[in-house]
Design an enzyme around this catalytic site. Structure first.
Site, PDB file in Angstrom:
ATOM      1  N   SER A  26       0.413  -1.228   0.148  1.00  0.00           N
ATOM      2  CA  SER A  26      -0.191   0.003  -0.608  1.00  0.00           C
ATOM      3  C   SER A  26       1.138   1.459   0.010  1.00  0.00           C
ATOM      4  O   SER A  26       0.414   1.948  -0.090  1.00  0.00           O
ATOM      5  CB  SER A  26      -1.047  -0.356   1.473  1.00  0.00           C
ATOM      6  OG  SER A  26      -1.994  -0.774   1.183  1.00  0.00           O
ATOM      7  N   LYS A  29      -0.268   4.143  -2.873  1.00  0.00           N
ATOM      8  CA  LYS A  29      -0.728   4.632  -2.407  1.00  0.00           C
ATOM      9  C   LYS A  29      -0.126   6.560  -2.232  1.00  0.00           C
ATOM     10  O   LYS A  29      -1.224   7.208  -2.752  1.00  0.00           O
ATOM     11  CB  LYS A  29      -1.949   4.208  -1.057  1.00  0.00           C
ATOM     12  CG  LYS A  29      -2.902   2.592  -2.189  1.00  0.00           C
ATOM     13  CD  LYS A  29      -3.633   2.313  -0.808  1.00  0.00           C
ATOM     14  CE  LYS A  29      -4.132   1.282  -0.429  1.00  0.00           C
ATOM     15  NZ  LYS A  29      -4.203  -0.295  -0.762  1.00  0.00           N
ATOM     16  N   SER A  86      -7.370   2.957   3.381  1.00  0.00           N
ATOM     17  CA  SER A  86      -6.434   1.800   2.110  1.00  0.00           C
ATOM     18  C   SER A  86      -7.103   1.611   1.482  1.00  0.00           C
ATOM     19  O   SER A  86      -6.479   0.298   1.094  1.00  0.00           O
ATOM     20  CB  SER A  86      -4.869   1.152   3.482  1.00  0.00           C
ATOM     21  OG  SER A  86      -4.330   0.910   2.297  1.00  0.00           O
TER      22      SER A  86
END
Length: 240
Positions: A26, A29, A86
């Protein structure tokens, strides 16, 4: 791997395997959000723009903010869904809205990475789910975090939010250091099976800001302990 950086000077205060290539999970991101905040600043994207959710966005596995196909969602809600929950689904919805397709958006991500001096990273999607040839390093992530915070300090308001409710589903920010009252106001956790647990943490105290990244921990609890230890080491032993 791990790196500790003084955010103001850019000086590296600690490093361990800083150039080891690891799947970003993640962490990708943060780059997605960076590109989005850039577009907002340039007037190409607005917080209250409405985004229509595609089937591709809805179908993605992993962590989600639980948007539904055909639903219209505000850009601001998607940004929260990415930074706090997330949400992989939110990343795809935002990417498609901004550039027409996720593939085009990913090329913008890689362009941005090159531009800010991430020397050893390659992104294949907007959310960080496992993909062939997708990797980054602890040094590149600390570089990204520093530039992102410098360019978009307003983003920290999203990253430091501890919970977010959407479609009557409440989710909690996985960055447990936010609860510790040690000055932490971001930034992102990450986990994929093949890479282990990651945490990119930043904290501000008395006009000093530190950025710590740990990648590839074997337990979820360990990433917070290790990142906190790095931050404390920075604040106790260095002055900017």
């Amino acid at each position: 791997s791990g790196v500790l950086m003084d955010a103001l000077s850019g000086q590296v205060l600690f490093e361990k395997n800083p150039d080891l290539r690891i799947p970003p999970a993640s962490f990708g991101k943060i780059l997605t959000l960076y590109v989005a905040f850039d577009a907002i600043r340039a007037g190409q994207l607005k917080m209250d723009d409405m985004v229509t959710v595609s089937e591709k966005a809805w179908r993605i596995q992993g962590s989600k903010m639980f948007i539904k196909v055909g639903e219209r969602v505000k850009v601001e809600d998607l940004l929260k869904g990415i930074a706090i929950s997330s949400g992989n689904d939110a990343c795809i919805a935002l990417a498609e809205h901004m550039t027409g397709s996720e593939e085009t958006f990913v090329s913008k991500m890689n362009e941005k990475a090159n531009l800010i001096g991430m020397k050893d990273s390659q992104f294949k999607n907007s959310h960080g789910m496992p993909a062939e040839g997708q990797y980054t390093t602890a040094m590149d992530m600390v570089t990204l975090a520093r530039r992102y915070i410098e360019d978009h300090p307003e983003a920290l308001a999203f990253h430091s939010t501890t919970e977010y409710e959407y479609n009557k589903i409440r989710q909690y920010n996985r960055n447990t250091l936010l609860h510790k009252n040690i000055g932490v106001d971001g930034l992102k956790t990450g986990h994929v099976e093949e890479a282990g647990f990651h945490l990119l943490a930043t904290a501000k105290r008395d006009g000093q800001r530190m950025i710590a990244v740990v990648m590839g921990c074997d337990r979820m609890s360990k990433r917070a302990q290790e990142a906190q230890a790095l931050l404390e080491y920075g604040f106790k032993n260095f002055s900017t």
